[in-house]
Design a protein around this motif. Structure first.
Motif, PDB file in Angstrom:
ATOM      1  N   PHE A   1      -0.100   2.413   5.281  1.00 34.94           N
ATOM      2  CA  PHE A   1       1.219   2.272   4.562  1.00 34.94           C
ATOM      3  C   PHE A   1       2.646   1.540   4.533  1.00 34.94           C
ATOM      4  N   ASP A   2       2.805   1.024   3.146  1.00 37.70           N
ATOM      5  CA  ASP A   2       4.188   0.514   3.616  1.00 37.70           C
ATOM      6  C   ASP A   2       5.077   1.531   3.038  1.00 37.70           C
ATOM      7  N   VAL A   3       5.016   2.126   1.960  1.00 42.09           N
ATOM      8  CA  VAL A   3       5.379   3.136   1.873  1.00 42.09           C
ATOM      9  C   VAL A   3       4.685   4.879   1.505  1.00 42.09           C
ATOM     10  N   VAL A   4       5.573   5.655   1.690  1.00 42.50           N
ATOM     11  CA  VAL A   4       5.009   7.090   1.648  1.00 42.50           C
ATOM     12  C   VAL A   4       5.858   8.020   1.551  1.00 42.50           C
ATOM     13  N   ILE A   5       5.275   8.419   0.159  1.00 37.27           N
ATOM     14  CA  ILE A   5       5.801   8.766  -0.886  1.00 37.27           C
ATOM     15  C   ILE A   5       5.689  10.663  -0.270  1.00 37.27           C
ATOM     16  N   CYS A   6       6.486  11.867  -0.462  1.00 38.23           N
ATOM     17  CA  CYS A   6       6.035  13.536  -0.078  1.00 38.23           C
ATOM     18  C   CYS A   6       7.164  13.953  -0.702  1.00 38.23           C
ATOM     19  N   SER A   7       6.681  14.048  -2.348  1.00 38.05           N
ATOM     20  CA  SER A   7       7.559  15.167  -2.861  1.00 38.05           C
ATOM     21  C   SER A   7       7.396  16.403  -2.789  1.00 38.05           C
ATOM     22  N   GLU A   8       8.404  17.092  -2.544  1.00 40.85           N
ATOM     23  CA  GLU A   8       7.958  18.761  -3.043  1.00 40.85           C
ATOM     24  C   GLU A   8       7.172  19.419  -2.322  1.00 40.85           C
ATOM     25  N   VAL A   9       6.978  18.912  -0.869  1.00 41.86           N
ATOM     26  CA  VAL A   9       5.284  18.953  -0.319  1.00 41.86           C
ATOM     27  C   VAL A   9       5.878  20.573   0.534  1.00 41.86           C
TER      28      VAL A   9
ATOM     29  N   GLY B   1       7.776   0.088   7.273  1.00 45.34           N
ATOM     30  CA  GLY B   1       7.321   0.735   6.438  1.00 45.34           C
ATOM     31  C   GLY B   1       8.693   1.586   6.025  1.00 45.34           C
ATOM     32  N   THR B   2       8.640   2.320   4.184  1.00 49.81           N
ATOM     33  CA  THR B   2      10.105   3.506   3.979  1.00 49.81           C
ATOM     34  C   THR B   2       9.138   5.328   3.893  1.00 49.81           C
ATOM     35  N   LEU B   3       9.753   5.892   4.662  1.00 51.02           N
ATOM     36  CA  LEU B   3       9.455   7.338   3.906  1.00 51.02           C
ATOM     37  C   LEU B   3      10.277   7.922   2.902  1.00 51.02           C
ATOM     38  N   ALA B   4       9.593   8.492   2.023  1.00 50.97           N
ATOM     39  CA  ALA B   4      10.408   9.474   1.154  1.00 50.97           C
ATOM     40  C   ALA B   4      10.313  10.380   1.035  1.00 50.97           C
ATOM     41  N   ILE B   5      11.026  11.223   0.980  1.00 50.91           N
ATOM     42  CA  ILE B   5      10.675  12.676   1.263  1.00 50.91           C
ATOM     43  C   ILE B   5      11.510  13.667  -0.061  1.00 50.91           C
ATOM     44  N   THR B   6      11.063  13.890  -0.676  1.00 48.26           N
ATOM     45  CA  THR B   6      11.955  15.156  -1.219  1.00 48.26           C
ATOM     46  C   THR B   6      11.398  16.560  -0.514  1.00 48.26           C
ATOM     47  N   VAL B   7      12.821  17.461  -1.196  1.00 49.46           N
ATOM     48  CA  VAL B   7      12.556  18.781  -0.921  1.00 49.46           C
ATOM     49  C   VAL B   7      13.946  19.672  -1.919  1.00 49.46           C
ATOM     50  N   PRO B   8      13.130  20.930  -2.348  1.00 49.15           N
ATOM     51  CA  PRO B   8      14.299  21.360  -3.204  1.00 49.15           C
ATOM     52  C   PRO B   8      16.156  21.801  -2.178  1.00 49.15           C
ATOM     53  N   ARG B   9      17.215  21.472  -2.922  1.00 49.57           N
ATOM     54  CA  ARG B   9      18.627  21.101  -2.773  1.00 49.57           C
ATOM     55  C   ARG B   9      18.609  22.846  -2.275  1.00 49.57           C
TER      56      ARG B   9
ATOM     57  N   GLU C   1       0.023  16.748 -10.201  1.00 48.21           N
ATOM     58  CA  GLU C   1      -0.424  15.194 -11.281  1.00 48.21           C
ATOM     59  C   GLU C   1      -0.483  14.512 -11.746  1.00 48.21           C
ATOM     60  N   GLY C   2      -0.248  14.072 -10.278  1.00 47.76           N
ATOM     61  CA  GLY C   2       0.440  12.173 -10.062  1.00 47.76           C
ATOM     62  C   GLY C   2       1.224  11.591 -11.099  1.00 47.76           C
ATOM     63  N   ARG C   3       2.348  12.289 -11.211  1.00 45.30           N
ATOM     64  CA  ARG C   3       3.455  11.549 -11.740  1.00 45.30           C
ATOM     65  C   ARG C   3       3.786  10.183 -10.540  1.00 45.30           C
ATOM     66  N   HIS C   4       3.982  10.453  -9.640  1.00 45.34           N
ATOM     67  CA  HIS C   4       4.705   9.376  -8.784  1.00 45.34           C
ATOM     68  C   HIS C   4       3.546   8.705  -8.312  1.00 45.34           C
ATOM     69  N   THR C   5       2.136   8.960  -8.086  1.00 48.57           N
ATOM     70  CA  THR C   5       1.212   7.547  -8.717  1.00 48.57           C
ATOM     71  C   THR C   5       1.297   7.168  -9.780  1.00 48.57           C
ATOM     72  N   ALA C   6       1.668   7.510 -10.664  1.00 51.18           N
ATOM     73  CA  ALA C   6       1.086   6.546 -11.946  1.00 51.18           C
ATOM     74  C   ALA C   6       2.201   6.040 -12.337  1.00 51.18           C
TER      75      ALA C   6
ATOM     76  N   GLN D   1       0.864  -1.152  -0.385  1.00 45.89           N
ATOM     77  CA  GLN D   1      -0.419   0.428   0.012  1.00 45.89           C
ATOM     78  C   GLN D   1       1.245   1.201  -0.069  1.00 45.89           C
ATOM     79  N   ILE D   2       0.592   2.140  -0.679  1.00 46.21           N
ATOM     80  CA  ILE D   2       1.211   3.144  -1.126  1.00 46.21           C
ATOM     81  C   ILE D   2       1.018   4.356  -0.911  1.00 46.21           C
ATOM     82  N   LEU D   3       1.770   5.216  -0.340  1.00 45.11           N
ATOM     83  CA  LEU D   3       0.857   6.578  -0.407  1.00 45.11           C
ATOM     84  C   LEU D   3       1.534   7.831  -1.140  1.00 45.11           C
ATOM     85  N   ASP D   4       1.058   8.405  -2.282  1.00 43.54           N
ATOM     86  CA  ASP D   4       1.700  10.138  -2.443  1.00 43.54           C
ATOM     87  C   ASP D   4       0.942  10.915  -2.103  1.00 43.54           C
TER      88      ASP D   4
END
Length: 242
Positions: free
Chosen positions: A87-95, A117-125, A24-29, A16-19
């Protein structure tokens, strides 16, 4: 434009993954390319979710035999309606750079993550983002507004305070850094700049064609000038997270 490394996530059938903040759904896709997973794309903006729905449907049409499913939900990152340990994976990209109540947001992201689970976070460098702030006062208000710039050590510390441990990091989208510098230089809201529009055409071409030379250049330049910082975390003591 995928920022998270799905190969590193080691996603298995049934995950189970949470984006969160799916836009506009790039990681969900992209999650639909995994075998038999269920991905929820969540965002506060209902109109953005409508766009995401069409893009994910289009992407899904080109994938056969995966058996993965998806859903979209309107959600506030500081008050998620999802169950604890869901969720097994939680993605939070540029949020996170947009969120005033970052402590609440991080608490919610960790609450809905399973103990293993694994948490994956991205932010601007930090430094590419800092140049954007210096070049344009309007940049912070563009794209729903950036309220902070994270240093790597700062965001790692913030997440680790929630009981997770830092696993790995990398940088992404180095070819996008000059685009945003140029955009800030001429004005982030301008649509009539020849140079900006030409660079944007190049980025779209690169996204669609994926030529070897630009893939090589981006990989080479990412450690130096990658636009995004990508971080992965797991719980420090999974057995205690119940």
């Amino acid at each position: 434009m995928i920022t998270i490394d799905f190969n590193f996530l080691n996603i298995k059938p049934g995950y189970q993954i949470l984006d969160m903040g799916c836009g506009e759904g790039r990681h969900t896709a992209s999650a639909q390319e995994q075998e038999k997973v269920f991905c929820v794309g969540a965002d506060m903006d209902h109109n953005t979710l409508l766009t995401a729905r069409e893009k994910i449907k289009l992407h899904k049409a080109f994938i056969t035999g995966r058996g993965s499913k998806w859903s979209l939900a309107t959600a506030d990152i500081t008050n998620l309606a999802f169950k604890t340990d869901g969720f097994d994976v939680v993605i939070c990209s540029e949020v996170m750079e947009h969120i005033h109540e970052q402590e609440k947001a991080l608490s919610e992201l960790t609450r809905v993550l399973k103990p293993t689970g694994t948490l994956a976070i991205t932010v601007p460098r930090f430094w590419p983002e800092k140049i954007c702030w210096l070049l344009s006062d309007d940049y912070c208000n563009a794209n729903q507004g950036h309220v902070r710039i994270y240093e790597k050590s700062e965001i790692i510390s913030k997440v680790e305070q929630k009981g997770l441990r830092f696993i790995k990091s990398h940088y992404a989208h180095s070819l996008h850094s000059p685009f945003w510098w140029l955009k800030c230089l001429v004005g982030p809201d301008r649509t009539d700049s020849f140079a900006v529009n030409l660079y944007h055409r190049f980025l779209v071409w690169d996204l669609m064609k994926k030529p070897f030379i630009t893939k090589f250049l981006e990989k080479l330049l990412n450690p130096l000038m990658g636009k995004s910082l990508v971080l992965y975390f797991k719980f420090l003591y999974p057995e205690s997270h119940t």
